[in-house]
Design an enzyme around this catalytic site. Structure first.
Site, PDB file in Angstrom:
ATOM      1  N   SER A  49     -50.778  26.354  27.670  1.00 48.07           N
ATOM      2  CA  SER A  49     -52.009  25.660  28.070  1.00 48.07           C
ATOM      3  C   SER A  49     -52.145  24.329  27.344  1.00 48.07           C
ATOM      4  O   SER A  49     -52.622  23.337  27.914  1.00 48.07           O
ATOM      5  CB  SER A  49     -53.237  26.535  27.795  1.00 48.07           C
ATOM      6  OG  SER A  49     -53.521  26.637  26.408  1.00 48.07           O
ATOM      7  N   LYS A  50     -51.706  24.280  26.105  1.00 53.53           N
ATOM      8  CA  LYS A  50     -51.762  23.033  25.349  1.00 53.53           C
ATOM      9  C   LYS A  50     -50.744  22.024  25.878  1.00 53.53           C
ATOM     10  O   LYS A  50     -50.956  20.808  25.803  1.00 53.53           O
ATOM     11  CB  LYS A  50     -51.536  23.302  23.862  1.00 53.53           C
ATOM     12  CG  LYS A  50     -52.698  24.026  23.190  1.00 53.53           C
ATOM     13  CD  LYS A  50     -53.987  23.227  23.268  1.00 53.53           C
ATOM     14  CE  LYS A  50     -55.114  23.822  22.438  1.00 53.53           C
ATOM     15  NZ  LYS A  50     -56.349  23.023  22.499  1.00 53.53           N
ATOM     16  N   SER A  88     -49.861  28.122  23.900  1.00 48.63           N
ATOM     17  CA  SER A  88     -49.012  26.938  23.797  1.00 48.63           C
ATOM     18  C   SER A  88     -48.747  26.309  25.156  1.00 48.63           C
ATOM     19  O   SER A  88     -48.701  25.081  25.281  1.00 48.63           O
ATOM     20  CB  SER A  88     -47.690  27.292  23.099  1.00 48.63           C
ATOM     21  OG  SER A  88     -47.920  27.599  21.734  1.00 48.63           O
ATOM     22  N   SER A 101     -68.339  24.968  15.988  1.00 45.24           N
ATOM     23  CA  SER A 101     -68.931  26.056  15.198  1.00 45.24           C
ATOM     24  C   SER A 101     -68.171  26.339  13.905  1.00 45.24           C
ATOM     25  O   SER A 101     -68.695  27.021  13.020  1.00 45.24           O
ATOM     26  CB  SER A 101     -69.001  27.346  16.033  1.00 45.24           C
ATOM     27  OG  SER A 101     -67.699  27.807  16.352  1.00 45.24           O
ATOM     28  N   ASP A 108     -70.881  26.754  26.769  1.00 43.94           N
ATOM     29  CA  ASP A 108     -69.647  27.420  27.177  1.00 43.94           C
ATOM     30  C   ASP A 108     -68.927  26.487  28.134  1.00 43.94           C
ATOM     31  O   ASP A 108     -69.435  26.196  29.229  1.00 43.94           O
ATOM     32  CB  ASP A 108     -69.980  28.754  27.852  1.00 43.94           C
ATOM     33  CG  ASP A 108     -68.749  29.519  28.303  1.00 43.94           C
ATOM     34  OD1 ASP A 108     -67.639  28.946  28.296  1.00 43.94           O
ATOM     35  OD2 ASP A 108     -68.884  30.702  28.660  1.00 43.94           O
TER      36      ASP A 108
END
Length: 226
Positions: free
Chosen positions: A148-149, A146, A10, A52
């Site tokens: 999660s990355k 961070s 998006s 989603d």
């Protein structure tokens, strides 16, 4: 002509990638909660619908689309991400989990759905962050994002090992500062050395050819880290 799935389309890098792949004659499935920016492009080779990554029913939509329209997928680019910039002690459990739901669990769910349609020559490119690289600079307020990355990086390495004999290839790009809306949310006022268009061009080239040289690798793509 390759069949390319891109999430997080998006705005920013994701939207620029849609334009570039379509301009080069590839077919694109652009997935985002807000499909309007892609719809306004009116590109014949680009399919899109509201998506989603945390929704099981939306994952099913992707499966139905591939089975009905394409039959196979050449490249999956997991670009969608959720940023939370908030002190750790003020972050609720549900907020922390929401970041992981998008950045880790949703990515794993989409990969699992798309894998049956990918062959040995396919390429899964996960978009991580320099903040998720062990030993890199870390910043307050980004504990959920961070970490999660970092989990996404390890997941990529594990999947590359698990599928190294039959494919597809898995690689992860750890991006540094790129001038996007998300960067402005994390570091208001910071001016990045790279534009979304420049990074989209790099990711496009890597997605199409990088798996000829790499599998299971985390590649820093960074001129600067704020």
């Amino acid at each position: 002509m390759a069949n390319i799935i891109i999430t997080g389309t998006s705005r920013g890098i994701g939207l620029e990638m849609v334009k570039r792949f379509a301009d080069c004659g590839h077919r694109v499935l652009a997935l985002s909660r807000n499909p309007d920016p892609v719809a306004t492009l009116q590109l014949d080779a680009v399919a899109h619908f509201p998506f989603d990554i945390t929704s099981t029913s939306d994952i099913e939509k992707v499966i139905k689309f591939i089975a009905g329209e394409w039959k196979e997928v050449d490249v999956l680019i997991n670009n969608a991400g959720l940023l939370l910039n908030k002190p750790f002690e003020e972050t609720t459990a549900s907020e922390f989990e929401a970041v992981y739901a998008v950045n880790v669990f949703g990515v794993a769910r989409l990969i699992r759905a798309v894998l049956p349609f990918m062959n040995q020559g396919g390429h899964v490119v996960n978009i991580s962050s320099m903040g998720g690289v062990q030993g890199s600079a870390k910043f307050p307020g980004l504990s959920a994002y961070s970490s999660s990355k970092g989990a996404l990086i390890t997941l990529t390495e594990l999947l590359a090992e698990e599928y190294k004999e039959k494919g597809p290839s898995f690689n992860v790009l750890a991006l540094g500062a790129v001038q996007t809306e998300m960067l402005e949310e994390a570091f208001p006022g910071y001016q990045a050395p790279l534009s979304a268009q420049e990074m989209a061009a790099y990711i496009q080239d890597f997605a199409l050819a990088g798996h000829q040289y790499y599998n299971g690798k985390v590649l820093p793509v960074s001129k600067s880290t704020p």
